[in-house]
Scaffold this motif. Structure first.
Motif, PDB file in Angstrom:
ATOM      1  N   HIS A   1      44.896  40.658  51.978  1.00 35.78           N
ATOM      2  CA  HIS A   1      44.929  39.253  51.577  1.00 35.78           C
ATOM      3  C   HIS A   1      44.685  38.303  52.741  1.00 35.78           C
ATOM      4  CE1 HIS A   1      47.372  40.505  47.805  1.00 35.78           C
ATOM      5  NE2 HIS A   1      46.067  40.582  47.609  1.00 35.78           N
TER       6      HIS A   1
ATOM      7  N   LEU B   1      46.274  34.943  45.500  1.00 36.17           N
ATOM      8  CA  LEU B   1      46.081  36.401  45.466  1.00 36.17           C
ATOM      9  C   LEU B   1      47.411  37.130  45.630  1.00 36.17           C
ATOM     10  CD1 LEU B   1      42.847  36.836  47.652  1.00 36.17           C
ATOM     11  CD2 LEU B   1      43.053  37.229  45.189  1.00 36.17           C
TER      12      LEU B   1
ATOM     13  N   HIS C   1      49.045  39.540  42.780  1.00 42.16           N
ATOM     14  CA  HIS C   1      49.299  40.951  43.098  1.00 42.16           C
ATOM     15  C   HIS C   1      50.783  41.291  42.897  1.00 42.16           C
ATOM     16  CE1 HIS C   1      49.219  44.845  44.889  1.00 42.16           C
ATOM     17  NE2 HIS C   1      49.992  44.480  45.895  1.00 42.16           N
TER      18      HIS C   1
ATOM     19  N   SER D   1      45.456  44.011  37.444  1.00 42.59           N
ATOM     20  CA  SER D   1      44.524  43.636  38.514  1.00 42.59           C
ATOM     21  C   SER D   1      44.047  44.856  39.281  1.00 42.59           C
ATOM     22  CB  SER D   1      45.227  42.728  39.518  1.00 42.59           C
ATOM     23  OG  SER D   1      45.853  41.666  38.887  1.00 42.59           O
TER      24      SER D   1
ATOM     25  N   PRO E   1      44.586  45.509  46.049  1.00 38.33           N
ATOM     26  CA  PRO E   1      44.062  44.695  47.162  1.00 38.33           C
ATOM     27  C   PRO E   1      42.927  45.383  47.931  1.00 38.33           C
ATOM     28  CG  PRO E   1      46.438  44.474  47.038  1.00 38.33           C
ATOM     29  CD  PRO E   1      46.067  45.547  46.043  1.00 38.33           C
TER      30      PRO E   1
ATOM     31  N   GLY F   1      39.907  44.807  45.923  1.00 40.85           N
ATOM     32  CA  GLY F   1      39.496  43.402  46.070  1.00 40.85           C
ATOM     33  C   GLY F   1      38.725  43.199  47.363  1.00 40.85           C
TER      34      GLY F   1
ATOM     35  N   TYR G   1      42.285  37.748  39.330  1.00 43.72           N
ATOM     36  CA  TYR G   1      42.530  38.275  40.681  1.00 43.72           C
ATOM     37  C   TYR G   1      41.228  38.766  41.331  1.00 43.72           C
ATOM     38  CZ  TYR G   1      44.431  41.187  44.454  1.00 43.72           C
ATOM     39  OH  TYR G   1      44.691  41.751  45.679  1.00 43.72           O
TER      40      TYR G   1
ATOM     41  N   TRP H   1      38.402  37.304  44.542  1.00 37.45           N
ATOM     42  CA  TRP H   1      37.788  38.067  45.647  1.00 37.45           C
ATOM     43  C   TRP H   1      36.265  37.912  45.621  1.00 37.45           C
ATOM     44  CZ3 TRP H   1      39.986  39.768  49.848  1.00 37.45           C
ATOM     45  CH2 TRP H   1      41.308  40.221  49.845  1.00 37.45           C
TER      46      TRP H   1
END
Ligand SMILES: C[S@@+](CC[C@H](N)C(=O)[O-])C[C@H]1O[C@@H](n2cnc3c(N)ncnc32)[C@H](O)[C@@H]1O
Length: 198
Positions: free
Chosen positions: A5, A16, A20, A39, A42, A45, A69, A73
């Motif tokens: 992130h 974000l 998450h 989602s 990360p 993403g 989400y 990104w």
């Protein structure tokens, strides 16, 4: 704080992180699938972000945006070079939430999420350089068939969850087509990397 992130700017990062955290809490609480925001992870993403930065597609289409989400990104990367993201979400309340999250993240000039069936919305679009498929796993073949004619030659179609879920039928379908080259990336939940021929 999830390291990926940190790639986002000061407006997008808290959104974000919040989404998450919500996804994690819903999973830990054992909520039924249809009630969860589901989602991408990360690292996925960040993978989408890096892929978009590298390929610089002018038009990106996401099939299955949930509350935005992964859309954030994609939009973060597209903003860097003037690209545009169209998301799609079947459930109106989720599409509305996704657009609200894009506004909070300062990305509403770059991305929008349309309400409806991604296969129908694909028919409104053209010249797509990148498509991200992340809707229901047993619907992947229909969604791919709906979008492929709207993808540019050399365009990339990424599909999530092809390792975490049984996507055998979809993976075989792709391998029987002569107009694409496709490989399975064993990254996170499994991402299918499919390139449309020139
Ligand atoms: C796995 S979630 C998407 C997560 C999102 N890509 C993210 O990472 O934030 C799948 C979403 O696709 C939506 N969906 C399912 N079928 C769809 C369809 N045919 N067209 C558009 N959205 C669909 C579901 O309502 C759900 O919100």
């Amino acid at each position: 704080m999830v390291p990926e992130h940190a790639l986002a700017d000061d407006r997008a990062r808290p959104v974000l992180e919040r989404l998450h955290a919500l996804d994690q809490a819903q999973r830990e609480a054992g909520l039924p699938t249809e009630q969860r925001i589901r989602s991408v992870t990360p690292p996925t993403g960040a993978f989408l972000y890096a892929t978009v930065l590298a390929l610089r597609p002018s038009r990106i289409f996401e099939m299955g945006s949930s509350v935005g989400y992964s859309t954030i990104w994609l939009a973060l990367a597209a903003r860097a070079y003037g690209g545009r993201v169209i998301g799609s979400e079947l459930l109106p309340e989720r599409a509305e939430a996704a657009n609200q999250h894009l506004r909070e993240a300062g990305l509403d000039a770059v991305a929008e999420v349309r309400t409806g069936d991604a296969a129908e919305i694909a028919g409104e679009l053209d010249s797509l350089g990148l498509v991200f498929i992340d809707a229901e796993k047993d619907d992947y073949t229909r969604l791919f068939e709906a979008v492929i004619d709207h993808v540019l030659p050399g365009g990339l179609i990424l599909t999530d969850n092809v390792v975490s879920h049984d996507c055998t039928a979809y993976l075989s379908f792709l391998r029987q087509r002569s107009d694409v080259t496709t490989v399975t990336l064993s990254y996170e939940r499994g991402i299918e990397w499919t390139v449309k021929g020139w």
